[in-house]
Motif scaffolding. Structure first.
Motif, short mmCIF file in Angstrom:
data_model
loop_
_atom_site.label_atom_id
_atom_site.label_comp_id
_atom_site.label_asym_id
_atom_site.label_seq_id
_atom_site.Cartn_x
_atom_site.Cartn_y
_atom_site.Cartn_z
N LEU A 266 0.82 -1.22 0.00
CA LEU A 266 0.00 0.00 0.00
C LEU A 266 0.85 1.26 0.00
O LEU A 266 0.43 2.30 -0.50
N ASN A 267 2.06 1.20 0.54
CA ASN A 267 2.93 2.37 0.61
C ASN A 267 4.08 2.31 -0.38
O ASN A 267 4.94 3.19 -0.39
N ALA A 268 4.10 1.29 -1.21
CA ALA A 268 5.19 1.14 -2.19
C ALA A 268 5.05 2.20 -3.28
O ALA A 268 3.94 2.63 -3.62
N PRO A 269 6.17 2.61 -3.87
CA PRO A 269 6.11 3.59 -4.97
C PRO A 269 5.34 3.02 -6.16
O PRO A 269 5.42 1.83 -6.47
N GLY A 270 4.60 3.89 -6.83
CA GLY A 270 3.81 3.48 -7.98
C GLY A 270 4.63 2.81 -9.06
O GLY A 270 4.19 1.84 -9.68
N ALA A 271 5.83 3.31 -9.30
CA ALA A 271 6.68 2.74 -10.34
C ALA A 271 7.01 1.27 -10.03
O ALA A 271 7.04 0.44 -10.94
N LEU A 272 7.23 0.97 -8.78
CA LEU A 272 7.52 -0.41 -8.38
C LEU A 272 6.28 -1.30 -8.59
O LEU A 272 6.38 -2.39 -9.14
N ALA B 136 -6.62 -5.81 1.36
CA ALA B 136 -6.64 -6.47 0.06
C ALA B 136 -7.43 -5.65 -0.96
O ALA B 136 -6.99 -5.45 -2.09
N VAL B 137 -8.58 -5.14 -0.54
CA VAL B 137 -9.42 -4.33 -1.44
C VAL B 137 -8.71 -3.03 -1.80
O VAL B 137 -8.71 -2.60 -2.95
N SER B 138 -8.06 -2.41 -0.81
CA SER B 138 -7.33 -1.16 -1.06
C SER B 138 -6.16 -1.37 -2.02
O SER B 138 -5.91 -0.54 -2.89
N PHE B 139 -5.45 -2.49 -1.86
CA PHE B 139 -4.33 -2.78 -2.74
C PHE B 139 -4.81 -2.98 -4.18
O PHE B 139 -4.23 -2.43 -5.13
N ALA B 140 -5.89 -3.74 -4.35
CA ALA B 140 -6.44 -3.94 -5.69
C ALA B 140 -6.88 -2.61 -6.31
O ALA B 140 -6.62 -2.34 -7.48
N ALA B 141 -7.51 -1.76 -5.51
CA ALA B 141 -7.95 -0.46 -5.99
C ALA B 141 -6.76 0.41 -6.40
O ALA B 141 -6.80 1.10 -7.42
N ARG B 142 -5.70 0.36 -5.61
CA ARG B 142 -4.51 1.15 -5.95
C ARG B 142 -3.90 0.67 -7.26
O ARG B 142 -3.50 1.48 -8.11
N ARG C 150 -5.91 2.02 -10.06
CA ARG C 150 -5.64 3.45 -10.28
C ARG C 150 -4.32 3.66 -11.00
O ARG C 150 -4.13 4.66 -11.69
N LEU C 151 -3.40 2.72 -10.86
CA LEU C 151 -2.10 2.81 -11.53
C LEU C 151 -2.16 2.28 -12.97
O LEU C 151 -1.14 2.13 -13.62
N GLY C 152 -3.36 1.98 -13.43
CA GLY C 152 -3.49 1.51 -14.80
C GLY C 152 -3.32 0.01 -14.97
O GLY C 152 -3.11 -0.47 -16.07
N ARG C 153 -3.43 -0.72 -13.89
CA ARG C 153 -3.21 -2.17 -13.94
C ARG C 153 -4.50 -2.98 -13.81
O ARG C 153 -4.47 -4.15 -13.44
N ALA C 154 -5.65 -2.39 -14.11
CA ALA C 154 -6.94 -3.06 -13.91
C ALA C 154 -6.99 -4.43 -14.61
O ALA C 154 -7.52 -5.38 -14.05
N ALA C 155 -6.44 -4.52 -15.80
CA ALA C 155 -6.49 -5.78 -16.54
C ALA C 155 -5.61 -6.85 -15.92
O ALA C 155 -5.80 -8.04 -16.18
N ASP C 156 -4.65 -6.45 -15.10
CA ASP C 156 -3.68 -7.39 -14.51
C ASP C 156 -3.99 -7.75 -13.07
O ASP C 156 -3.23 -8.50 -12.46
N VAL C 157 -5.08 -7.23 -12.52
CA VAL C 157 -5.40 -7.47 -11.11
C VAL C 157 -6.75 -8.18 -11.01
O VAL C 157 -7.74 -7.73 -11.56
#
Length: 95
Positions: A2-8, A29-35, A38-45
């Motif tokens: 949840l606190n990891a940099p977006g690039a990572l 778990a829900v917050s991590f999936a939402a993050r 938001r980072l553009g990874r919807a298709a991969d989560v």
């Protein structure tokens, strides 16, 4: 995560999150999936919340509860699919 940099997080391979409804970590778990979305990874989560199961439900397989068995079968299917597809980081991501 949840606190990891977006690039990572953008560099991670596809992610399957199997949470349980009665788990104190469900909100994380829900917050991590939402993050990730938001980072553009919807298709991969992929997020699935198994109803009425507590934290550690995967260790309860031996009880034979139908909910545990169904969630376990789904988790195993996900793992097989992810291993088949490969667990390499995304080639277009920059850490």
């Amino acid at each position: 995560p949840l606190n990891a940099p977006g690039a990572l997080l953008r560099a991670l391979p596809a992610i399957g999150i199997m949470a349980s409804e009665l788990d104190p970590l469900l909100d994380d778990a829900v917050s991590f999936a939402a993050r990730m979305r938001r980072l553009g990874r919807a298709a991969d989560v992929k997020l699935r919340v198994a109803p009425l199961l507590p934290h550690g439900w995967l260790n309860m397989y031996f009880l034979g509860d139908r909910r545990v068995l169904a969630a376990s079968a789904e988790a195993v299917c996900w793992m097989k699919q992810m291993l088949h597809n490969g667990l390499l980081p995304r080639p277009d991501a920059r850490p």
